[in-house]
Design an enzyme around this catalytic site. Structure first.
Site, short mmCIF file in Angstrom:
data_model
loop_
_atom_site.label_atom_id
_atom_site.label_comp_id
_atom_site.label_asym_id
_atom_site.label_seq_id
_atom_site.Cartn_x
_atom_site.Cartn_y
_atom_site.Cartn_z
N ASP A 299 88.84 142.26 -28.20
CA ASP A 299 88.36 143.58 -28.58
C ASP A 299 89.35 144.15 -29.59
OD1 ASP A 299 87.08 146.36 -26.54
OD2 ASP A 299 87.18 146.04 -28.71
N ASP B 172 80.40 141.13 -21.58
CA ASP B 172 81.70 141.05 -20.90
C ASP B 172 81.82 142.24 -19.95
OD1 ASP B 172 82.64 143.17 -23.11
OD2 ASP B 172 84.11 143.10 -21.46
N CYS C 199 74.88 130.65 -2.01
CA CYS C 199 75.83 130.30 -3.07
C CYS C 199 76.42 128.92 -2.80
CB CYS C 199 76.95 131.34 -3.14
SG CYS C 199 78.15 131.01 -4.45
N CYS D 111 82.31 129.54 -0.98
CA CYS D 111 81.26 129.67 0.05
C CYS D 111 81.11 128.39 0.86
CB CYS D 111 79.94 130.05 -0.61
SG CYS D 111 80.01 131.70 -1.29
N HIS E 293 84.49 133.50 -6.48
CA HIS E 293 83.06 133.61 -6.09
C HIS E 293 82.30 134.57 -7.02
CE1 HIS E 293 79.38 134.34 -3.89
NE2 HIS E 293 79.63 135.62 -4.08
N CYS F 36 79.17 127.76 -4.39
CA CYS F 36 80.52 127.64 -4.95
C CYS F 36 81.48 127.14 -3.89
CB CYS F 36 80.98 128.99 -5.51
SG CYS F 36 81.75 130.11 -4.33
O1 LIG Z 1 82.04 150.89 -28.34
C1 LIG Z 1 82.92 150.06 -28.01
N1 LIG Z 1 83.76 149.55 -28.94
C2 LIG Z 1 84.74 148.66 -28.61
N2 LIG Z 1 84.94 148.24 -27.36
C3 LIG Z 1 84.15 148.74 -26.34
C4 LIG Z 1 84.39 148.34 -25.00
C5 LIG Z 1 83.59 148.86 -23.97
N3 LIG Z 1 83.64 148.69 -22.61
C6 LIG Z 1 82.67 149.49 -22.11
N4 LIG Z 1 82.40 149.64 -20.79
C7 LIG Z 1 83.18 148.93 -19.77
C8 LIG Z 1 84.39 149.72 -19.43
C9 LIG Z 1 85.61 149.23 -19.18
C10 LIG Z 1 86.56 150.25 -18.89
C11 LIG Z 1 86.02 151.51 -18.92
S1 LIG Z 1 84.37 151.42 -19.33
N5 LIG Z 1 81.98 150.14 -23.09
C12 LIG Z 1 82.56 149.77 -24.28
C13 LIG Z 1 82.30 150.17 -25.59
C14 LIG Z 1 83.10 149.66 -26.62
ZN LIG Z 2 80.19 131.64 -3.57
#
Ligand SMILES: O=c1[nH]cnc2cc3nc(NCc4cccs4)[nH]c3cc12
Ligand SMILES: [Zn+2]
Length: 373
Positions: free
Chosen positions: A93, A267, A305, A310, A336, A307
């Site tokens: 990211d 993810d 499951c 389990c 799991h 795995c």
């Molecule tokens: O617009 C985004 N831009 C770059 N990275 C992200 C990661 C992101 N992760 C979540 N949600 C999952 C979460 C993880 C922690 C707090 S919310 N929404 C997200 C939106 C973005």
């Molecule tokens: Zn399992």
């Protein structure tokens, strides 16, 4: 070679599609779920565990690795793959989201974002160029453009200005991105729940011809029907022959509903995070294995499951380990839960091959206990 998407087929019942993403560290079928390894480890899992689970790509976070241990150390180690001994694919990211979700005192300027390190309190600055430099040092196979994920909800005017800046930042990322031959840079579509802003953001990024596109700004607290509606009017503006990645998602129902709306990659920290507080995903919904009712339950976490957890360990034993805060207990629940989601995506791909993902959704929602709107 850079990132290349191979479209295989369209599901006849839904908007889902079967594809293959080719990367310098292997190829993977889509739709797929990426385990999250924020600090260069998928918590409690070894690379061997991940390979055994058939994980082909994991996510790591630029922001966290920049702060600890520092991207220069990872660069000197020969990159993140070598540093963590993982030879599958890695997506990182860009750090923008973590700045907005983790640190206070942030000041967003055209140049970049000034903020405070959420651990040490020191003042820091992150920009499109800096985010590219860090990800180049990590050597990830798929890098994310530096974007602003506005707080939810946000006004139309704020969102419009933010989308236009995110598009300008995306162009600066392309310019600063040093290794297009071996790394793929994905643009991130923003725009909140405003249909015309999502279209504008998607068109801006598609005109820059990225090898893949993420849908950002979701899974930030909005209701599931809002997420589904935003996907329905956003993915049509993205090219059919490039991967689509829905960031931060998610729960089993959201993965299926996202795939149905044309998403290829997901993810989420959910499976690994809830595992560490003793909650397991099963074919009949969530099971909080630490609860007293399982003290004498010598059956597996999930009867359906296959795995190795389990097959070899009981709810009573796992409950005991979790209650005693034994690390092995977290390894068992994590293994799991990851198996559950990775296996779910294999079933989704199988359903697409047989043009029956709509039916699969109904069956799964019925058994898992989701309502079927
Ligand atoms: O617009 C985004 N831009 C770059 N990275 C992200 C990661 C992101 N992760 C979540 N949600 C999952 C979460 C993880 C922690 C707090 S919310 N929404 C997200 C939106 C973005
Ligand atoms: Zn399992």
């Amino acid at each position: 070679m850079a990132i290349r998407y191979e479209f295989i087929k369209q599901d006849k019942q839904t908007g889902a599609r079967l594809g293959i993403v080719h990367t310098p560290h292997g190829s993977f079928e889509t739709p797929t779920f990426m385990p999250v390894g924020t600090l260069a480890t998928v918590k409690t899992m070894s690379p061997e565990d991940l390979t055994e689970l058939n994980a082909k790509i994991i996510l790591s976070n630029t922001y966290h690795l920049w702060l600890r241990p520092g991207h220069e150390i990872i660069r000197e180690a020969g990159g993140l793959h070598k540093f963590m001994n993982w030879d599958g694919a890695i997506l990182t990211d860009s750090g923008g989201f973590q700045v907005f979700s983790l640190s206070d005192l942030r000041d967003i300027q055209e140049e970049g974002v000034h903020f405070r390190n959420h651990i040490s309190g020191e003042k820091l600055f992150l920009s499109p160029e800096k985010a590219m430099d860090i990800q180049n040092a990590l050597g990830s196979d798929i890098m994310m453009a530096f974007d602003e994920c506005p707080p939810y909800p946000a006004s139309f005017d704020y969102m419009k200005a933010s989308v236009e800046r995110t598009s300008r930042w995306a162009e600066r990322c392309l310019t600063a991105h040093a290794r297009p031959d071996v790394q793929g840079l994905f643009g991130i579509v923003q725009g909140g729940e405003y249909e015309d802003l999502r279209k504008q953001s998607a068109q801006d990024l598609v005109s820059l011809d990225f090898p893949g596109y993420a849908v950002g700004g979701l899974s930030v607290g909005e209701p599931k029907d809002v997420m589904n509606r935003v996907l329905e009017f956003t993915t049509p503006w993205l090219p059919q022959d490039k991967p689509r990645y829905l960031m931060g998602v998610g729960s089993p129902d959201s993965l299926i509903d996202g795939a149905i709306r044309g998403i290829d990659m997901f993810d989420c920290v959910l499976p690994t995070r809830i595992a560490r507080n003793g909650t397991c995903m099963t074919s009949n919904g969530r099971l909080v294995v630490r609860n007293a009712q399982y003290a004498r339950d010598f059956g597996p976490i999930d009867e359906n499951c296959d795995c190795k957890v389990c097959k070899n360990y009981s709810r009573a034993y796992i409950r005991h380990l979790i209650k005693c805060n034994e690390t092995f207990g977290f390894r068992l629940t994590t293994y799991h839960n990851l198996h559950f989601l990775i296996e779910l995506m294999r079933k989704v791909r199988e359903a697409i091959k047989e043009d029956r993902l709509g039916d699969f959704r109904d069956e799964f929602f019925e058994s898992y206990g989701f309502n079927k709107p």
